[in-house]
Design a protein around this motif. Sequence first.
Motif, PDB file in Angstrom:
ATOM      1  N   ARG A  67       6.121 -20.004   4.634  1.00 12.60           N
ATOM      2  CA  ARG A  67       5.877 -19.004   3.165  1.00 12.60           C
ATOM      3  C   ARG A  67       6.105 -19.821   2.155  1.00 12.60           C
ATOM      4  NH1 ARG A  67       6.768 -13.500   2.215  1.00 12.60           N
ATOM      5  NH2 ARG A  67       4.555 -13.109   1.646  1.00 12.60           N
ATOM      6  N   LEU A  69       5.895 -19.781  -2.420  1.00  8.29           N
ATOM      7  CA  LEU A  69       5.670 -18.991  -3.634  1.00  8.29           C
ATOM      8  C   LEU A  69       5.467 -20.056  -4.562  1.00  8.29           C
ATOM      9  CD1 LEU A  69       5.232 -16.484  -5.055  1.00  8.29           C
ATOM     10  CD2 LEU A  69       7.783 -16.424  -5.261  1.00  8.29           C
ATOM     11  N   GLU A  94       1.433 -19.737   4.869  1.00  6.96           N
ATOM     12  CA  GLU A  94       0.898 -18.946   3.891  1.00  6.96           C
ATOM     13  C   GLU A  94       1.528 -19.207   2.263  1.00  6.96           C
ATOM     14  OE1 GLU A  94       1.296 -13.953   2.484  1.00  6.96           O
ATOM     15  OE2 GLU A  94       2.533 -14.796   4.107  1.00  6.96           O
ATOM     16  N   VAL A  96       1.409 -18.229  -1.740  1.00  7.09           N
ATOM     17  CA  VAL A  96       1.195 -17.188  -2.673  1.00  7.09           C
ATOM     18  C   VAL A  96       1.383 -17.504  -4.067  1.00  7.09           C
ATOM     19  CG1 VAL A  96       2.036 -14.848  -3.304  1.00  7.09           C
ATOM     20  CG2 VAL A  96       1.796 -15.688  -0.929  1.00  7.09           C
ATOM     21  N   ALA A  98       1.891 -16.415  -7.847  1.00  3.86           N
ATOM     22  CA  ALA A  98       2.447 -15.099  -8.456  1.00  3.86           C
ATOM     23  C   ALA A  98       2.379 -15.236  -9.976  1.00  3.86           C
ATOM     24  CB  ALA A  98       3.768 -14.537  -7.800  1.00  3.86           C
ATOM     25  N   ARG A 121       2.742 -10.319 -10.215  1.00  5.39           N
ATOM     26  CA  ARG A 121       3.949 -10.151  -9.873  1.00  5.39           C
ATOM     27  C   ARG A 121       4.966 -11.197 -10.612  1.00  5.39           C
ATOM     28  NH1 ARG A 121       3.014  -5.581  -8.867  1.00  5.39           N
ATOM     29  NH2 ARG A 121       4.029  -4.403  -6.893  1.00  5.39           N
ATOM     30  N   LEU A 126       8.997  -9.229  -7.140  1.00  7.76           N
ATOM     31  CA  LEU A 126       8.896  -9.743  -6.003  1.00  7.76           C
ATOM     32  C   LEU A 126      10.009  -9.624  -5.364  1.00  7.76           C
ATOM     33  CD1 LEU A 126       6.980 -13.173  -6.820  1.00  7.76           C
ATOM     34  CD2 LEU A 126       6.056 -11.363  -5.177  1.00  7.76           C
ATOM     35  N   ASP A 129      10.114  -5.798  -4.328  1.00  8.79           N
ATOM     36  CA  ASP A 129       9.272  -5.555  -3.152  1.00  8.79           C
ATOM     37  C   ASP A 129       9.722  -6.175  -1.746  1.00  8.79           C
ATOM     38  OD1 ASP A 129       7.464  -4.569  -5.101  1.00  8.79           O
ATOM     39  OD2 ASP A 129       6.334  -6.503  -5.228  1.00  8.79           O
ATOM     40  N   GLU A 131       9.913  -9.411  -0.914  1.00  8.06           N
ATOM     41  CA  GLU A 131       9.483 -10.373  -0.486  1.00  8.06           C
ATOM     42  C   GLU A 131      10.619 -11.470  -0.436  1.00  8.06           C
ATOM     43  OE1 GLU A 131       6.493 -10.970   0.275  1.00  8.06           O
ATOM     44  OE2 GLU A 131       4.954  -9.980  -0.907  1.00  8.06           O
ATOM     45  N   ARG A 132      10.215 -12.508   0.387  1.00  8.57           N
ATOM     46  CA  ARG A 132      11.123 -13.792   0.731  1.00  8.57           C
ATOM     47  C   ARG A 132      10.135 -14.976   1.102  1.00  8.57           C
ATOM     48  NH1 ARG A 132      13.591 -10.494  -1.711  1.00  8.57           N
ATOM     49  NH2 ARG A 132      15.598  -9.700  -1.514  1.00  8.57           N
ATOM     50  N   PHE A 133      10.613 -16.164   0.750  1.00  9.12           N
ATOM     51  CA  PHE A 133       9.825 -17.331   0.878  1.00  9.12           C
ATOM     52  C   PHE A 133      10.684 -18.219   1.590  1.00  9.12           C
ATOM     53  CE2 PHE A 133       7.929 -14.494  -2.025  1.00  9.12           C
ATOM     54  CZ  PHE A 133       6.470 -14.351  -1.673  1.00  9.12           C
ATOM     55  N   LEU A 160      14.942 -15.454  -3.915  1.00 11.79           N
ATOM     56  CA  LEU A 160      13.455 -15.323  -3.179  1.00 11.79           C
ATOM     57  C   LEU A 160      13.508 -16.286  -2.063  1.00 11.79           C
ATOM     58  CD1 LEU A 160      11.250 -14.454  -6.273  1.00 11.79           C
ATOM     59  CD2 LEU A 160      11.445 -13.115  -4.145  1.00 11.79           C
TER      60      LEU A 160
END
Length: 240
Positions: A67, A69, A94, A96, A98, A121, A126, A129, A131-133, A160
């Motif tokens: 993941r 970001l 994935e 993302v 933001a 966001r 984040l 929420d 969220e971690r990447f 993050l």
Amino acid sequence: MSAGGWARLDARDTALLELMDDPDCDPRRLAATYRRFDLVNRAVSGWGGVYRAHVRPRLRALGRRGRVLDLGCGGGDVVVRLAGLAARDGLEVEWVGADPDPRALRSARERERPGVRFVSRGSSELLADGERFDIVLSNHVLHHLDAAQLRGFVDDSRALARSAVLHADIARGRLAYALYAIGVTPLAPGTFLRTDGLRSIRRSYRAEELARTLGEPWRVQTPAPFRVLAVADGMAGAHG
């Protein structure tokens, strides 16, 4: 360029405001600027080398789907480019992007594709929420921030990230200023590219300034001409 123009490059000119940061700026010129950032960033941002040196090795080492970001993604061209490079290398990721600015998100979502999504966001949202990447990165964000915003941004980005944080930006300098002023001219009509790009250079850090400002554990590199890259390990737990 006038002698005064050169003098303003001796120190960061943080009083300068970029036209596209004005909430009342021309929306058509703004959208055109976001679209043409793809060409500008491919030419000057050095992300191909950063991907090969930093992003790809870390993603390969995961042994699972990653993941990533892009924090403050703007028009989304950098994260889409990196996603294409990773797909070519057979990596499952994935991606993302933001950005809290709805104007940027409108342009970014025109680039949305399978495996790449964009969210409205900021970093603190984040984190809230949950969220971690694996990797958190940014492009041309640091020079926009005042001292308090910068500290919050870089601290949040480490919180993050599980593996690494990579913040890329322009390195302020006279040659960078002169070459950009000439090189961007064909792309500039109908956009904020020339004015804001030159203002960005005047607001930006030199490598030693950024290293001094960020302090430990940040390491500041020069991955390409006229570029700085701030690198640090992530602080998120492996299962955070």
